[in-house]
Design an enzyme around this catalytic site. Structure first.
Site, PDB file in Angstrom:
ATOM      1  N   ASP A   1       0.846  -1.205   0.000  1.00  0.00           N
ATOM      2  CA  ASP A   1       0.000   0.000   0.000  1.00  0.00           C
ATOM      3  C   ASP A   1       0.878   1.250   0.000  1.00  0.00           C
ATOM      4  OD1 ASP A   1       0.798  -0.521   2.568  1.00  0.00           O
ATOM      5  OD2 ASP A   1      -1.218  -0.650   3.414  1.00  0.00           O
TER       6      ASP A   1
ATOM      7  N   GLU B   1      -5.956   3.651   3.906  1.00  0.00           N
ATOM      8  CA  GLU B   1      -6.416   4.199   5.198  1.00  0.00           C
ATOM      9  C   GLU B   1      -7.863   4.672   5.126  1.00  0.00           C
ATOM     10  OE1 GLU B   1      -4.723   3.939   7.884  1.00  0.00           O
ATOM     11  OE2 GLU B   1      -2.616   3.816   7.332  1.00  0.00           O
TER      12      GLU B   1
HETATM   13 ZN   LIG Z   1      -1.181   0.698   7.539  1.00  0.00          ZN
END
Ligand SMILES: [Zn+2]
Length: 400
Positions: A78, A138
């Protein structure tokens, strides 16, 4: 196949990996649109394979084809940072108001390392590897958007497994890998309750319709109510993060509305849907008694992250083959954080792995945790992550 060689190789370019991570650390970006981050990652993987950019987000999906035919395995890193103002003494600390406080800069550097390792050894690969660089972990649904865009299908066949790593600045000893079969991380979503009564004079509440009292009863009663309805061995966490009602300058006015927001964490699909079913009834019951109107809204939650048992076995076996016994720890319980890797594993199978990255000399039990403005990560663990993920890929696609 000798997975230890992957570690030696990754360690030989640890300074390059750290340099990339520190570059990325200084250009943190938020959410789904990360143009600088995307460009920086792209520069480090150019020429290694076929690169696909996302349409609705600044993602990258890299396809490296093995020399021999076979299935596809997906590795995910990510990319997004947090809206946190960094307060560390790192010489490469961010100054733009965002911060890689969750270590996603390390994840990208690990993903780049895996890409180079796979490209170097693709002559031994029986199948294809897809490496994702994913924005918006997130709470922005980045994984689901990439799945919708078909970024997992770029080899032409659906991957048979997916793996990802998450580093921690605290809580785990440095260099320890941790995972568990079954539920590993919570489904995390929001519950918003808005009560509407009618305003009036605080001296005579019976002449108005106060929304604050029913809101407080709902807020207080919710945890007790769920406690009576749900099996305690499959926990549900509800925590109220904000309440809003009235005006702090006055006590003699009955406001028209009162509301609160809570985070809701569940660890099974069953309880995730049951909570959504029974909470509105409880809220409606109290609202009815008070004669107020109420709106209940559950946000789309991340899914419960459920690891495949056989993928977790591979994680343990590959870790033991690279490092010997003692570096892999099975988590006794899931963790209450949420993670959209859950959507990827639900679709493709696989496992998620934690990696301790506390700074040397720091007590990992008290060090500032991920998301803290003081969180610091030891980026010398990057080769460990590269070696594990490369080993996992080859455990599926290494041939005989
Ligand atoms: Zn994270």
């Amino acid at each position: 196949m000798d997975y230890k060689a992957f570690l030696t190789e990754a360690q030989s370019w640890v300074e390059i990996s750290q340099g990339i991570r520190r570059d990325l650390h200084q250009i943190p970006e938020f959410g789904l649109h990360l143009p600088k981050t995307q460009a920086r990652v792209r520069a480090s993987i150019e020429g290694l394979g076929e690169i696909h950019e996302g349409r609705g987000l600044n993602s990258l999906a890299l396809l490296i084809k093995g020399a021999h035919p076979g299935p596809t395995v997906l590795v995910r890193a990510d990319m997004d940072a947090l809206a946190v103002v960094e307060d560390t003494s790192e010489p490469f600390a961010s100054t733009n108001g965002y911060m890689h406080a969750c270590g996603h800069d390390l994840h990208m550097s690990i993903g780049i390392g895996v890409a180079h390792m796979i490209a170097t050894h693709k002559d031994k690969l029986h199948g294809d590897v897809v490496i994702w660089f994913q924005p918006g972990e997130e709470g922005h649904g980045g994984a689901d958007i990439m799945l919708e865009e078909g970024a997992h299908m770029i080899s032409g066949s659906k991957p048979i497994a997916s793996y990802g790593i998450h580093v921690f600045s605290a809580m785990l000893p440095r260099g320890i890998f941790a995972s568990r079969p079954g539920a590993m991380m919570a489904s995390a979503g929001d519950l918003i309750v808005k009560v509407t009564g009618s305003g009036g004079h605080g001296s005579s509440p019976w002449m108005g319709n106060d929304p604050i009292s029913p809101m407080l009863e709902i807020a207080n009663g919710l945890q007790a109510f769920l406690n009576k309805k749900l099996n305690a061995f499959d926990p549900v966490v509800i925590n109220i993060g904000w309440v809003e009602a009235g005006d702090t300058h006055t006590t003699n006015v009955i406001p028209e509305t009162a509301s609160f927001g809570a985070t809701v964490r569940t660890f099974s699909k069953e309880h995730d849907s049951k909570v959504r079913d029974i909470v509105p009834d409880f809220v409606d019951g109290i609202a009815k008694a008070y004669g107020v109107k109420v709106e209940v809204e559950f946000s789309a939650a991340t899914k419960v992250l459920i690891n495949d048992a056989d993928a977790v076995d591979r994680v343990r076996d590959v870790t033991n083959q690279i490092y010997g016994e003692g570096r892999y720890m099975e988590m006794p319980t899931p963790m209450a954080g949420g993670e959209d890797m859950a959507s990827i594993i639900e679709e493709l199978g696989g496992a998620f792995v934690f990696l301790g990255a506390a700074k040397p000399g720091v007590d990992f039990t008290t060090a500032p945790v991920n998301h803290s403005n003081h969180a610091e990560f030891d980026d010398s663990v990057i080769p460990d992550g590269v070696a594990l993920l490369t080993g996992l890929v080859f455990s599926h696609l290494g041939g005989e």
